[in-house]
Design a protein around this motif. Structure first.
Motif, short mmCIF file in Angstrom:
data_model
loop_
_atom_site.label_atom_id
_atom_site.label_comp_id
_atom_site.label_asym_id
_atom_site.label_seq_id
_atom_site.Cartn_x
_atom_site.Cartn_y
_atom_site.Cartn_z
N LYS A 10 5.49 -5.52 15.39
CA LYS A 10 6.55 -5.03 14.51
C LYS A 10 7.84 -4.72 15.28
CE LYS A 10 3.86 -3.30 10.56
NZ LYS A 10 2.48 -3.67 10.83
N PHE A 40 7.63 7.98 9.44
CA PHE A 40 6.43 7.19 9.15
C PHE A 40 5.93 6.66 10.49
CE2 PHE A 40 3.65 3.87 7.72
CZ PHE A 40 3.08 4.43 6.58
N LYS A 93 3.07 4.34 12.66
CA LYS A 93 2.12 3.22 12.47
C LYS A 93 1.92 2.48 13.78
CE LYS A 93 5.96 0.73 10.28
NZ LYS A 93 6.47 0.12 9.05
N GLY A 142 -2.11 -3.42 10.65
CA GLY A 142 -2.05 -4.10 9.36
C GLY A 142 -2.92 -3.34 8.38
N GLY A 143 -2.73 -3.64 7.10
CA GLY A 143 -3.54 -3.00 6.07
C GLY A 143 -3.33 -1.49 5.99
N SER A 144 -2.22 -1.00 6.53
CA SER A 144 -1.90 0.43 6.59
C SER A 144 -2.89 1.23 7.43
CB SER A 144 -1.80 1.05 5.18
OG SER A 144 -0.73 0.48 4.47
N GLU A 155 9.27 5.42 12.34
CA GLU A 155 10.51 5.05 11.63
C GLU A 155 10.89 6.24 10.74
OE1 GLU A 155 9.50 0.28 10.81
OE2 GLU A 155 9.42 1.70 9.15
N PRO A 156 12.15 6.39 10.38
CA PRO A 156 12.46 7.40 9.37
C PRO A 156 11.66 7.09 8.11
CG PRO A 156 14.47 6.43 10.29
CD PRO A 156 13.33 5.62 10.80
N LEU A 157 11.13 8.11 7.46
CA LEU A 157 10.38 7.90 6.22
C LEU A 157 11.37 7.53 5.12
CD1 LEU A 157 7.58 8.30 4.73
CD2 LEU A 157 8.48 10.54 4.06
N LEU A 158 11.20 6.35 4.54
CA LEU A 158 12.10 5.95 3.45
C LEU A 158 11.51 6.43 2.14
CD1 LEU A 158 13.38 2.35 4.28
CD2 LEU A 158 14.21 4.56 5.06
N PHE A 200 1.53 7.25 0.40
CA PHE A 200 2.15 5.94 0.64
C PHE A 200 1.15 4.87 0.24
CE2 PHE A 200 -0.05 6.99 4.54
CZ PHE A 200 -0.51 5.79 5.06
N TYR A 201 1.51 3.62 0.40
CA TYR A 201 0.66 2.49 0.01
C TYR A 201 -0.38 2.32 1.13
CZ TYR A 201 -0.14 -2.30 -1.82
OH TYR A 201 -0.68 -3.46 -2.36
N LYS A 218 -4.52 -0.09 -1.20
CA LYS A 218 -4.49 -1.55 -1.06
C LYS A 218 -5.80 -2.19 -1.51
CE LYS A 218 -0.88 -2.00 2.43
NZ LYS A 218 -0.47 -2.32 3.80
N ASP A 277 7.24 -7.75 3.55
CA ASP A 277 7.14 -6.44 2.91
C ASP A 277 8.44 -5.66 3.06
OD1 ASP A 277 4.53 -7.03 2.34
OD2 ASP A 277 3.66 -5.76 3.90
N GLU A 325 8.14 -5.64 7.43
CA GLU A 325 7.38 -6.55 8.29
C GLU A 325 7.21 -7.89 7.60
OE1 GLU A 325 3.21 -6.30 8.58
OE2 GLU A 325 2.94 -5.59 6.53
N1 LIG Z 1 9.54 3.61 7.18
C1 LIG Z 1 8.69 3.77 6.16
N2 LIG Z 1 8.98 4.67 5.18
C2 LIG Z 1 8.14 4.88 4.15
N3 LIG Z 1 6.96 4.24 3.99
C3 LIG Z 1 6.62 3.31 4.92
C4 LIG Z 1 7.46 3.02 6.04
N4 LIG Z 1 6.85 2.08 6.79
C5 LIG Z 1 5.69 1.79 6.16
N5 LIG Z 1 5.55 2.53 5.04
C6 LIG Z 1 4.42 2.53 4.09
O1 LIG Z 1 3.26 1.97 4.72
C7 LIG Z 1 2.89 0.73 4.09
C8 LIG Z 1 2.46 -0.27 5.14
O2 LIG Z 1 3.53 -0.49 6.03
P1 LIG Z 1 3.79 -1.88 6.73
O3 LIG Z 1 4.95 -1.70 7.66
O4 LIG Z 1 3.90 -2.95 5.72
O5 LIG Z 1 2.49 -2.06 7.65
P2 LIG Z 1 1.09 -2.81 7.43
O6 LIG Z 1 1.14 -3.90 8.46
O7 LIG Z 1 0.05 -1.79 7.74
O8 LIG Z 1 1.05 -3.33 6.03
C9 LIG Z 1 4.12 0.34 3.29
O9 LIG Z 1 3.81 -0.45 2.17
C10 LIG Z 1 4.70 1.68 2.89
O10 LIG Z 1 3.99 2.23 1.79
#
Ligand SMILES: Nc1ncnc2c1ncn2[C@@H]1O[C@H](COP(=O)(O)OP(=O)(O)O)[C@@H](O)[C@H]1O
Ligand SMILES: [Mg+2]
Length: 330
Positions: A112, A154, A156, A161-163, A193-196, A226-227, A232, A274, A287
């Motif tokens: 990422k 946020f 990660k 992947g897959g949150s 990252e800043p939480l959006l 979050f998702y 998922k 995404d 991503e």
């Molecule tokens: N900067 C962010 N602010 C708010 N939510 C986030 C942010 N980054 C990720 N998320 C949440 O986490 C989920 C998965 O993030 P993503 O970057 O797509 O990683 P993955 O590879 O795990 O799918 C997003 O769909 C969202 O709900």
């Protein structure tokens, strides 16, 4: 029965019904369960299109064995070892055509921070970020996050992947808890990252008769923080709208951005980009997934259905992408 015939418009594509198709799935990545589901669905979709796919769990059968017994690989792999260029490199060496992206695009999509560096250089909107230095103490990491991003953030894995192993921290205490929790194999690098404040959207891309096509935007809403992994995998924990109920201009902008991201990393055949979309209409790229999930009720299949493309036809489009790659793909 599929409406996509398997006789070819691309002269390089052999008749698909003559091919021994290996549906590669499983493996040892943390996303193994999703990959097994993708593989089973893909094999069923191929059968509905009149083709035969053999399911191959790459954790069980070594590459040198299955590479000799198939003509083409349909990749239903997700995460480390399958989506990151390693399997792609092995298949290149064995001369087996495979669906989706080559080595470089797969590796870039799996990392990422590498992707975001490219996005930022092209002025494509993506949240600011900080990669955490594992050599720093917890106190120094907390200090770095406070000063470079501020809260909430946020958190990660860089190559997740897959949150999985992701989470939200509103303050230093929550961040400390995440740091303690997440020092687990196999993810070693993490980022913040800043939480959006907004909701996730995703755009599927597939090659149709040689043309990269953006599918309708899929908008996800969930009551969870979050998702996350559970949302998922459990349809009752999320609501999906596809085509998204967002202004036309915004969805067109996301589709155009998704194509740019696909082309920027040199992805091929299929991908899913995404986004987070804020109430103010900001669509920030999170991503690219170079091997998106293939479940029949997964995001990609839902977007294809909204575009009038049946699941078996989607599998045939993806399969064809194995034969439309440039002669040399890094
Ligand atoms: N900067 C962010 N602010 C708010 N939510 C986030 C942010 N980054 C990720 N998320 C949440 O986490 C989920 C998965 O993030 P993503 O970057 O797509 O990683 P993955 O590879 O795990 O799918 C997003 O769909 C969202 O709900
Ligand atoms: Mg994602």
């Amino acid at each position: 029965m599929s409406t996509v015939t398997s006789d070819c418009r691309n002269p390089a594509t052999p008749p698909l019904q003559d091919l021994r198709i290996g549906v590669l799935c499983g493996g040892n990545s943390p996303e193994r369960p999703g990959s097994l589901a993708s593989g089973a669905a893909a094999a069923k979709g191929l059968a509905q299109a009149g083709l035969t796919g053999e399911l191959i769990d790459v954790a069980e059968v070594p590459v040198d064995q299955f590479a000799r017994s198939i003509d083409v690989a349909l990749l239903a792999l997700h995460g480390l070892g399958g989506e990151d260029g390693k399997m792609q490199g092995a298949l290149d060496l064995y001369g087996v055509p495979y669906t989706g992206s080559g080595v470089l695009a797969s590796a870039t999509g799996m990392d990422k921070t590498a992707l975001k560096t490219l996005l930022a250089a092209q002025h494509i909107d993506t949240p600011r970020w900080a990669e955490l230095n594992p050599a720093l103490s917890t106190a120094a990491t907390l200090d770095m996050i406070k000063h470079s991003l501020g809260y909430p953030v946020f958190y990660k894995p860089v190559s997740g992947g897959g949150s999985l192993e992701a989470g939200v921290a509103h303050d230093q205490q929550q961040m400390t808890d995440l740091l303690e929790r997440a020092k687990v194999h196999p993810y070693e690098r993490y980022m913040a990252e800043p939480l959006l404040d907004g909701s996730p959207c995703t755009v599927g891309l597939i090659e149709i008769d040689g043309a990269l096509t953006a599918l309708p935007v899929l908008h996800v809403r969930t009551d969870r923080e979050f998702y996350d992994y559970d949302a998922k995998h459990d349809l009752t924990l999320r609501t999906e709208t596809c085509p998204a109920d967002l202004p036309d201009g915004l969805t067109r902008q996301m589709q155009a951005t998704a194509k740019r991201v696909h082309q920027l990393v040199g992805a091929h055949g299929v991908s899913r980009v995404d986004f987070m979309v804020t109430p103010g209409g900001r669509a920030a790229v999170l991503e690219i997934n170079t091997l998106p999930g293939l479940s029949e009720h997964g995001n990609l299949a839902t977007m294809a259905r909204a575009a009038g493309i049946s699941y078996p036809d989607l599998m045939v489009h993806i399969l064809r992408s194995a034969f439309s790659k440039p002669a040399y793909l890094p």
